[in-house]
Design an enzyme around this catalytic site. Sequence first.
Site, mmCIF file in Angstrom:
data_model
loop_
_atom_site.group_PDB
_atom_site.id
_atom_site.type_symbol
_atom_site.label_atom_id
_atom_site.label_comp_id
_atom_site.label_asym_id
_atom_site.label_seq_id
_atom_site.Cartn_x
_atom_site.Cartn_y
_atom_site.Cartn_z
ATOM 1 N N HIS A 29 0.711 -0.840 0.214
ATOM 2 C CA HIS A 29 0.166 -0.051 -0.143
ATOM 3 C C HIS A 29 1.338 1.095 -0.297
ATOM 4 C CE1 HIS A 29 -3.027 -2.507 1.048
ATOM 5 N NE2 HIS A 29 -2.651 -3.144 1.876
ATOM 6 N N HIS B 101 5.750 6.386 7.348
ATOM 7 C CA HIS B 101 5.010 6.300 6.791
ATOM 8 C C HIS B 101 4.220 7.896 5.287
ATOM 9 C CE1 HIS B 101 1.450 5.540 8.527
ATOM 10 N NE2 HIS B 101 1.078 5.543 7.086
ATOM 11 N N HIS C 114 1.177 8.704 2.319
ATOM 12 C CA HIS C 114 0.304 9.383 1.281
ATOM 13 C C HIS C 114 0.230 9.823 -0.017
ATOM 14 C CE1 HIS C 114 -1.359 6.495 4.020
ATOM 15 N NE2 HIS C 114 -1.234 7.370 5.061
ATOM 16 N N GLU D 36 -3.921 12.612 2.778
ATOM 17 C CA GLU D 36 -5.360 12.010 3.183
ATOM 18 C C GLU D 36 -6.746 13.427 3.917
ATOM 19 O OE1 GLU D 36 -3.891 8.624 5.453
ATOM 20 O OE2 GLU D 36 -4.785 7.943 3.497
ATOM 21 N N HIS E 146 3.161 10.628 7.574
ATOM 22 C CA HIS E 146 2.718 10.445 8.625
ATOM 23 C C HIS E 146 3.682 9.481 9.224
ATOM 24 C CE1 HIS E 146 -1.615 10.049 7.093
ATOM 25 N NE2 HIS E 146 -1.601 11.331 7.511
ATOM 26 N N THR F 38 -6.378 5.701 8.895
ATOM 27 C CA THR F 38 -6.521 6.049 7.995
ATOM 28 C C THR F 38 -6.795 4.428 7.105
ATOM 29 O OG1 THR F 38 -5.296 6.638 6.567
ATOM 30 C CG2 THR F 38 -6.063 8.096 7.774
ATOM 31 N N THR F 39 -5.714 3.287 7.547
ATOM 32 C CA THR F 39 -6.178 1.750 6.558
ATOM 33 C C THR F 39 -7.087 1.228 7.421
ATOM 34 O OG1 THR F 39 -4.101 1.700 7.740
ATOM 35 C CG2 THR F 39 -4.185 2.932 5.270
HETATM 36 N N1 LIG Z 1 -2.550 5.944 7.988
HETATM 37 S S1 LIG Z 1 -1.939 6.093 9.798
HETATM 38 O O1 LIG Z 1 -0.963 7.188 10.122
HETATM 39 O O2 LIG Z 1 -3.303 6.448 9.931
HETATM 40 C C1 LIG Z 1 -1.798 4.333 10.185
HETATM 41 C C2 LIG Z 1 -1.564 4.387 11.099
HETATM 42 C C3 LIG Z 1 -0.549 2.391 11.532
HETATM 43 C C4 LIG Z 1 -1.609 1.849 10.728
HETATM 44 B B1 LIG Z 1 -1.138 0.324 10.990
HETATM 45 O O3 LIG Z 1 -0.224 -0.076 12.100
HETATM 46 O O4 LIG Z 1 -1.790 -0.766 10.660
HETATM 47 C C5 LIG Z 1 -2.534 1.439 9.722
HETATM 48 C C6 LIG Z 1 -2.471 3.267 9.761
HETATM 49 ZN ZN LIG Z 2 -0.735 6.785 6.948
#
Ligand SMILES: NS(=O)(=O)c1ccc(B(O)O)cc1
Ligand SMILES: [Zn+2]
Length: 260
Positions: free
Chosen positions: A63, A92, A94, A104, A117, A199-200
Amino acid sequence: EWGYSPTNGPDVWARLFPQAGGARQSPVDICTSIASSDSNLEMKKLTFAYESQSDLRILNTGHGWKVEAPQSGSRLEGGPLGEDIYQLEQFHCHWGETSAEGSEHTVDGRAYAGELHLVHWNTTKYQSFAEAAQHPDGLAVLGVFFDVGNESNDEIEKIVSTLSEIKFKGQFTDIPDVIDPTTFLPSGLGYWTYLGSLTTPPCNECVIWIVYKEPITVTEEQLVQFRCLSACSGEAEEFIVKNYRPPQPLGNRALRECNA
Ligand SMILES: NS(=O)(=O)c1ccc(B(O)O)cc1
Ligand SMILES: [Zn+2]
């Protein structure tokens, strides 16, 4: 497997991941006119302390890219985080298929070209990241918008330079350079904050969001490199051209701002 296409994307996530249909989902559109300047936040300054680390592992999650950066020596505290201390776990980002979109969170309906993020978890209250992600105050994520400009971002370039080694889902490599997460933060430290979610999928409602107002600059070339990652593990090539969730309803959540 969930993703960002019409058949497996944000509009259908709630079928497999019920929390995705909850009342404190992220991202949201940040309507600057309703952000309340919360004097309480002004008093408790948000403070962060990161270590510089080399040989951090970066992986292609299918992703996007993710840098695993568990930093027991890091601390994020104050601001909306009460008395608890949060520790960096990973970062990471987006992006979108063009630079007209990709973030996002949006600001008064405006999307940025991407969003970084920095994911932290509450080590005061919980024993692990996984445990923290099951609680409403378990995670704190710093969001930093990307603007496209002429100067390439040196820290992002350290990420970009490894992407050719992790073209396919599941691949990982070590970033030889020293990474200092502080360098990802903008110079202006004003932010918005609200209670939201991952957000995932599984979209756990466990995140205290802190979104910086000032974007950092990356180049179009750097974003082009992100879009060359493949969502598949093998020969088939399906590029990760977009991996952002659109804004979700703020509902009756408070949106606070701090002009540090
Ligand atoms: N995109 S996010 O920062 O909200 C985020 C962070 C961690 C995880 B995860 O550890 O699955 C998923 C989304
Ligand atoms: Zn994120």
